[in-house]
Motif scaffolding. Structure first.
Motif, mmCIF file in Angstrom:
data_model
loop_
_atom_site.group_PDB
_atom_site.id
_atom_site.type_symbol
_atom_site.label_atom_id
_atom_site.label_comp_id
_atom_site.label_asym_id
_atom_site.label_seq_id
_atom_site.Cartn_x
_atom_site.Cartn_y
_atom_site.Cartn_z
ATOM 1 N N ASP A 12 -3.320 6.450 3.519
ATOM 2 C CA ASP A 12 -2.956 7.076 2.256
ATOM 3 C C ASP A 12 -2.408 6.088 1.232
ATOM 4 O O ASP A 12 -2.370 6.397 0.038
ATOM 5 C CB ASP A 12 -1.911 8.182 2.495
ATOM 6 N N TRP A 13 -1.947 4.925 1.702
ATOM 7 C CA TRP A 13 -1.340 4.014 0.731
ATOM 8 C C TRP A 13 -1.820 2.575 0.802
ATOM 9 O O TRP A 13 -1.666 1.822 -0.160
ATOM 10 C CB TRP A 13 0.183 4.042 0.872
ATOM 11 N N ILE A 14 -2.413 2.158 1.903
ATOM 12 C CA ILE A 14 -2.898 0.769 1.950
ATOM 13 C C ILE A 14 -4.299 0.696 1.364
ATOM 14 O O ILE A 14 -5.037 1.687 1.373
ATOM 15 C CB ILE A 14 -2.890 0.211 3.390
ATOM 16 N N PRO A 15 -4.709 -0.456 0.836
ATOM 17 C CA PRO A 15 -6.070 -0.598 0.312
ATOM 18 C C PRO A 15 -7.109 -0.322 1.396
ATOM 19 O O PRO A 15 -6.881 -0.591 2.580
ATOM 20 C CB PRO A 15 -6.116 -2.075 -0.121
ATOM 21 N N TYR A 31 -2.101 -12.080 2.823
ATOM 22 C CA TYR A 31 -0.877 -11.318 2.635
ATOM 23 C C TYR A 31 -0.789 -10.257 3.722
ATOM 24 O O TYR A 31 -1.781 -9.592 4.045
ATOM 25 C CB TYR A 31 -0.882 -10.621 1.278
ATOM 26 N N VAL A 32 0.396 -10.092 4.277
ATOM 27 C CA VAL A 32 0.606 -9.086 5.321
ATOM 28 C C VAL A 32 1.975 -8.437 5.134
ATOM 29 O O VAL A 32 2.845 -8.960 4.422
ATOM 30 C CB VAL A 32 0.533 -9.697 6.736
ATOM 31 N N ILE A 33 2.151 -7.306 5.790
ATOM 32 C CA ILE A 33 3.456 -6.665 5.870
ATOM 33 C C ILE A 33 3.593 -6.099 7.270
ATOM 34 O O ILE A 33 2.617 -5.578 7.831
ATOM 35 C CB ILE A 33 3.615 -5.573 4.795
ATOM 36 N N GLY A 34 4.771 -6.223 7.872
ATOM 37 C CA GLY A 34 4.955 -5.814 9.258
ATOM 38 C C GLY A 34 5.971 -4.695 9.418
ATOM 39 O O GLY A 34 6.939 -4.609 8.653
#
Length: 226
Positions: free
Chosen positions: A25-28, A89-92
């Motif tokens: 719903d929110w990530i590309p 780019y990442v987020i954990g």
């Protein structure tokens, strides 16, 4: 357990797909998801932009996943080059699987630019013994060579005390990574061609010819629509 075999992952770690569904719903749409448990990646849902890349089986000690597993906190948006051997780019996020602590990492496409990043208006480089501020729009490309970083404007070369990884966080969107060693200003592109081995390369208006790696060609195609 073989990394990337999603059917086996589903059987051993029930419910992993729920994270993908929630995040959709929110990530590309062209972002990928990996989940790390202990020192191994146990789940991989690749996007079309990352499908051709080989996922590392082991969690690197300096990776975003390792940071999440150690600190048990969501990370800021970071650049991680340990997952595929190429910087993204990442987020954990910390999660729990079968009562065990795990890390979920969202990997964005290389064309992704984090929001609310103050962009460079100029780069200050060293030439001989002088430091010279150069307006960012005059920079044709940036290169990593022999553990040093150089940028180019007109016919001049400047050394800068930043890595490509650090620069990428704050460059304007018209700067694109095309190789682990090169970032280019798309307004300086003269043409994009293939060599005899069908490898892509870009020729800049200043005459420089730079290779485009397979890791970045899809993002370049998407951004330039070719």
């Amino acid at each position: 357990m073989e990394v990337g075999n999603i059917r086996e992952m589903k059987e051993e770690f029930k419910g992993l797909e729920q994270y993908k569904v929630i995040l959709e719903d929110w990530i590309p749409k062209d972002a990928s998801i990996v989940i790390a448990l202990g020192d191994t990646y146990v789940y991989y849902s690749p996007s079309t932009t990352h499908f051709h890349l080989k996922l590392s089986k082991e969690v690197h000690s300096k990776s975003t996943a390792a940071q999440v597993l150690e600190n048990r906190h969501k990370t800021a948006i970071l650049i991680d080059e340990t997952i595929f051997g190429t910087a993204f780019y990442v987020i954990g996020y910390p999660i729990i699987i079968e009562h065990q602590e795990a890390a979920l990492v969202v990997i964005f496409p290389s064309s992704y630019v984090p929001e609310k990043q103050e962009q460079y208006k100029f780069l200050t480089g060293k030439q001989d013994e002088d430091w010279v501020p150069v307006p960012i729009e005059q920079v044709s490309h940036i290169e990593s060579l022999q553990k040093r970083t150089w940028f180019y404007a007109a016919d001049d070369q400047y050394k800068i005390n930043c890595t490509l990884k650090e620069l990428q966080l704050k460059l304007p969107e018209y700067f694109l990574r095309i190789h682990r060693s090169y970032i280019i200003n798309i307004y300086f592109i003269k043409r994009i061609s293939k060599d005899l081995a069908s490898n892509f390369f870009v020729e800049l208006k200043n005459g420089s010819e730079l290779p485009i790696s397979q890791s970045y060609i899809n993002d370049l195609r998407k951004f330039l629509e070719f």
